[in-house]
Scaffold this motif. Structure first.
Motif, PDB file in Angstrom:
ATOM      1  N   LYS A  73       0.807  -1.221   0.000  1.00 40.42           N
ATOM      2  CA  LYS A  73       0.000   0.000   0.000  1.00 40.42           C
ATOM      3  C   LYS A  73       0.843   1.274   0.000  1.00 40.42           C
ATOM      4  N   VAL A  74       2.166   1.122  -0.075  1.00 41.90           N
ATOM      5  CA  VAL A  74       3.035   2.302  -0.073  1.00 41.90           C
ATOM      6  C   VAL A  74       2.921   3.005  -1.425  1.00 41.90           C
ATOM      7  N   PRO A  75       2.421   4.263  -1.461  1.00 45.10           N
ATOM      8  CA  PRO A  75       2.232   4.951  -2.747  1.00 45.10           C
ATOM      9  C   PRO A  75       3.567   5.289  -3.402  1.00 45.10           C
ATOM     10  N   PHE A  76       3.590   5.198  -4.741  1.00 45.70           N
ATOM     11  CA  PHE A  76       4.749   5.544  -5.572  1.00 45.70           C
ATOM     12  C   PHE A  76       5.933   4.582  -5.393  1.00 45.70           C
ATOM     13  N   ALA A  77       5.758   3.479  -4.665  1.00 45.35           N
ATOM     14  CA  ALA A  77       6.867   2.537  -4.463  1.00 45.35           C
ATOM     15  C   ALA A  77       7.238   1.875  -5.785  1.00 45.35           C
ATOM     16  N   ASP A  78       8.541   1.801  -6.038  1.00 43.60           N
ATOM     17  CA  ASP A  78       9.018   1.127  -7.246  1.00 43.60           C
ATOM     18  C   ASP A  78       9.064  -0.381  -7.059  1.00 43.60           C
ATOM     19  N   GLU A  79       9.119  -0.807  -5.799  1.00 40.04           N
ATOM     20  CA  GLU A  79       9.244  -2.234  -5.502  1.00 40.04           C
ATOM     21  C   GLU A  79       8.863  -2.484  -4.039  1.00 40.04           C
ATOM     22  N   ASN A  80       8.413  -3.697  -3.748  1.00 38.93           N
ATOM     23  CA  ASN A  80       8.119  -4.106  -2.377  1.00 38.93           C
ATOM     24  C   ASN A  80       9.040  -5.261  -1.991  1.00 38.93           C
ATOM     25  N   ILE A  81       9.634  -5.172  -0.797  1.00 41.06           N
ATOM     26  CA  ILE A  81      10.560  -6.207  -0.325  1.00 41.06           C
ATOM     27  C   ILE A  81      10.156  -6.621   1.087  1.00 41.06           C
ATOM     28  N   SER A  82      10.243  -7.902   1.397  1.00 37.14           N
ATOM     29  CA  SER A  82       9.875  -8.440   2.703  1.00 37.14           C
ATOM     30  C   SER A  82      10.587  -7.706   3.839  1.00 37.14           C
ATOM     31  N   GLU A  83       9.863  -7.494   4.932  1.00 36.18           N
ATOM     32  CA  GLU A  83      10.468  -6.834   6.098  1.00 36.18           C
ATOM     33  C   GLU A  83      11.589  -7.669   6.705  1.00 36.18           C
ATOM     34  N   ILE A  84      11.558  -8.984   6.496  1.00 38.70           N
ATOM     35  CA  ILE A  84      12.623  -9.846   7.006  1.00 38.70           C
ATOM     36  C   ILE A  84      13.948  -9.488   6.336  1.00 38.70           C
TER      37      ILE A  84
END
Length: 262
Positions: A73-84
C-alpha cells in the motif's frame, strides 16, 4: 544529488528513511499508523521528504522501496521487499558484526540470521498469537496505567519475579489485573511479564543462530526490562545499535532502493 527512500508500513508504526547517494541518512520519520495503510505511508513519506531541501515531493525520490505489514500500500513505491530482508539489511548497515536479530513488531515476533553481506540465512516467525508482540506490551502497560516507556523500566527495580502463567494476551492481562488487586509488587509482576516474553523469544533466537550476541529491532527494542530478561534467558549479550532500532526495516528498504537505482 539523488535520494532513495524506504517506507516500513507497520501495523502499529510507519517508519521512513531517506538515504543520499553515499548511503548517509538524510531524513527519518516514525509515526503512529492510521487505520488506512496508504494514508499512513503517504503522511510519513511526505514528512520525511520535507526534511530534505533538494526534494519537493515523494516523486522526486530516485527509487522507493516499500516493506512491512502494509508494503503493498506504499504509494509511488518502485518495488516491495519483505520486512525480514529489510531488517537484516538495516542491521547489517548499522552494525555488520551482528548476525542474529529478534524483531518484535506490533503483531509478530521474528528471529533472523544474517549472512556477511546482509542477506537472510534463516528465519523463524511467530504470527499465530499476539503474546510477546508490541500489542501485548501495550496491553500490559495499560493494565498498569503506565506509558510504554514507564513500563519498560519498571521491572528493573524488581528484587524478585512473579511468574505470569498465561500465554494469551487477554488472559495475561486478566492475570496481571488480579495480581495488582492482590497487592503484589508491581515491579515484580512486570519482571514476570518481561521474563515470559523473553522465554518466547528463545526459539526465535536459536533459529537465528545466536551464539554469543544478538540485537533487537522494532519498537520493543527500546524496552530495557525486556533486553535484560532476554540476556538472562538466552545467556548471551544483547547488542545496542547506533541507529534507532525501530528504523531498521525502513533503513534496509532505503539501502535496497539505493542499490537498485545504482
Amino acid at each position: 544529488m539523488r535520494y532513495f527512500g524506504g517506507c516500513d508500513a507497520g501495523s502499529t508504526y510507519t517508519k521512513c528513511v531517506i538515504l543520499d547517494e553515499a548511503g548517509r541518512i538524510a531524513a527519518s520519520v516514525t509515526s503512529r499508523s492510521r487505520i488506512h495503510p496508504v494514508k499512513s505511508a503517504q503522511a510519513a513519506l511526505e514528512k520525511a521528504v520535507s526534511q530534505v531541501a533538494d526534494l519537493a515531493s515523494v516523486r522526486d525520490l530516485a527509487y522507493l522501496v516499500g516493506t512491512g505489514y502494509g508494503r503493498n500500500k506504499v504509494p509511488f513505491a518502485d518495488e516491495n521487499i519483505s520486512e525480514i530482508s529489510c531488517h537484516a539489511m538495516g542491521v547489517h548497515l548499522a552494525n555488520p558484526d551482528v548476525h542474529a536479530i529478534i524483531d518484535i513488531g506490533g503483531q509478530d515476533v521474528k528471529g533472523i540470521a544474517i549472512d556477511t553481506d546482509g542477506t537472510v540465512l534463516n528465519f523463524a516467525m511467530n504470527d499465530k498469537c499476539a503474546a510477546g508482540t508490541g500489542r501485548f506490551f501495550e496491553s500490559m502497560a495499560n493494565a498498569f496505567e503506565l506509558s510504554l516507556e514507564e513500563f519498560s523500566k519498571l521491572s528493573l527495580k524488581a528484587k524478585n519475579v512473579i511468574p505470569i502463567t498465561s500465554q494469551c494476551t487477554v488472559f495475561a492481562e486478566s492475570e496481571v489485573v488480579s495480581l495488582v488487586g492482590e497487592g503484589k509488587p508491581m515491579e515484580e509482576i512486570a519482571a514476570g511479564i518481561q521474563l515470559s516474553v523473553a522465554k518466547r523469544c528463545f526459539v526465535m533466537a536459536k533459529k537465528a543462530g545466536a551464539v554469543d550476541q544478538i540485537t533487537l529491532t522494532g519498537g520493543c527494542a527500546k524496552n530495557e526490562g525486556l533486553k535484560q530478561a532476554i540476556e538472562k534467558v538466552l545467556k548471551i549479550r544483547v547488542v545496542d545499535l547506533p541507529i534507532d532500532p525501530q528504523l531498521m526495516g525502513a533503513l534496509g528498504a532505503a539501502e535496497f532502493a539505493r542499490r537498485k537505482a545504482r
